[in-house]
Design an enzyme around this catalytic site. Structure first.
Site, short mmCIF file in Angstrom:
data_model
loop_
_atom_site.label_atom_id
_atom_site.label_comp_id
_atom_site.label_asym_id
_atom_site.label_seq_id
_atom_site.Cartn_x
_atom_site.Cartn_y
_atom_site.Cartn_z
CE LYS A 1 -2.36 1.63 3.78
NZ LYS A 1 -1.90 3.02 3.79
CG ASP B 1 -4.76 4.55 1.81
OD1 ASP B 1 -5.84 4.91 1.80
OD2 ASP B 1 -4.16 3.96 3.04
CE LYS C 1 -7.50 6.34 4.85
NZ LYS C 1 -5.74 6.27 4.57
CG LEU C 2 -8.87 11.36 -4.28
CD1 LEU C 2 -7.98 10.43 -3.91
CD2 LEU C 2 -9.30 11.29 -5.61
CG ASP D 1 -12.23 18.27 -3.35
OD1 ASP D 1 -13.12 19.19 -3.34
OD2 ASP D 1 -11.08 18.66 -3.10
CB THR E 1 -9.01 1.26 11.78
OG1 THR E 1 -8.11 1.73 11.11
CG2 THR E 1 -9.59 0.15 10.95
CD GLN F 1 -4.82 1.72 13.22
OE1 GLN F 1 -5.89 2.16 13.23
NE2 GLN F 1 -4.35 1.69 11.79
N GLY G 1 0.89 -2.14 8.67
CA GLY G 1 1.94 -1.29 8.58
C GLY G 1 3.17 -1.74 9.61
NE ARG G 2 1.72 2.26 13.08
CZ ARG G 2 0.69 3.08 13.76
NH1 ARG G 2 1.09 4.04 14.45
NH2 ARG G 2 -0.51 2.88 13.48
#
Ligand code: C5P
Length: 233
Positions: free
Chosen positions: A32, A59, A61-62, A64, A119, A190, A210-211
């Protein structure tokens, strides 16, 4: 239905990202690219990572007005990404415009999924900051239904909500779930989290980690553990 572990490449730039990807010699994880890396490297991030043979979830995240999202998606559709997303909170007109912009002249397009509630959003944040009085599960399922009716392929949600989303929208409607942690791991910022194995049981199609992988002492081992727990292999 495709199912996979997606690694969130939340790195500040090219050198850190490529050094991380170089660790993987035997496998090509689905990755991602989020705002941090995209804002640092631009479309080159997608080109280089696709060239290396990875599938890419972009990713960004649009969120508008419909016209702007339509035009922005038309630009993103020229990049060879496999999945991209927007915020369902932008509403059905915005989501329909996004599909229109993303669809190429030959009728193909990347998967388009909607973020329901982040999340990191706790029930207290939902009520206190966003002034949404309904329970989280109801809000997520409602956003998912609007996304489905707007022509989207699925949603990003917590694994804890995946079963509700499948019940509301059908099992073919894709669930992509961040907020996944190994048993005993640190949740960080999170809020609505669970383990890879539990995410699978609850109906996640793709988990995003991720982490727990990028900051592990041995990221390749951590990735393999996630695959073993989530995919059973
Ligand atoms: O490090 P961690 O496993 O928490 O990373 C989760 C990733 O998923 C981050 O890149 C974050 O931006 C993303 N994400 C999320 N919640 C959403 C949508 C995306 O955490 N609803």
């Amino acid at each position: 239905m495709a199912t996979d572990v997606i690694i969130a490449l939340d790195f500040p730039g090219e050198s850190e990202t490529m050094a991380f990807l170089d660790l993987f010699r035997d496998e090509k994880p689905y990755v991602k690219i989020g705002m941090e890396l995209f804002y640092a490297m631009g479309a080159q991030a997608v080109r280089e990572i696709k060239r290396r043979g990875h599938k890419v979830f972009l990713d960004l995240k649009l969120h508008d007005i419909p016209n702007t999202v339509c035009s922005a998606m038309a630009v993103l559709s020229k990049m060879d990404v496999d999945m991209t997303n927007l915020h369902a909170a932008g509403g059905s007109k915005m989501m329909e415009a996004a599909i229109e912009g993303l669809t190429r002249a030959d009728g193909t397009r990347p998967l388009l999924i909607a973020v329901t509630q982040l999340t990191s959003t706790s029930p207290e944040t939902l009520r206190g900051d966003l002034l949404i009085e309904k329970p989280m599960a109801e809000v997520v399922s409602h956003y998912a239904k609007i996304a489905k009716n707007s022509g989207l392929d699925g949603v990003v949600c917590s694994p804890l909500e995946a079963a509700d989303v499948k019940a509301a929208c059908g099992k073919e409607f894709v669930t992509v779930t961040p907020g996944v942690r190994f048993a005993g791991g640190d949740a960080g910022d999170q809020s609505r989290v669970t383990t890879p194995a539990r995410a699978r049981e609850l109906g996640s199609d793709y988990i995003v980690m991720g982490r727990p992988i990028t900051r592990a002492d041995d990221p390749v081992l951590a990735y393999r553990r996630a695959c073993a727990e989530f995919l059973g292999k």
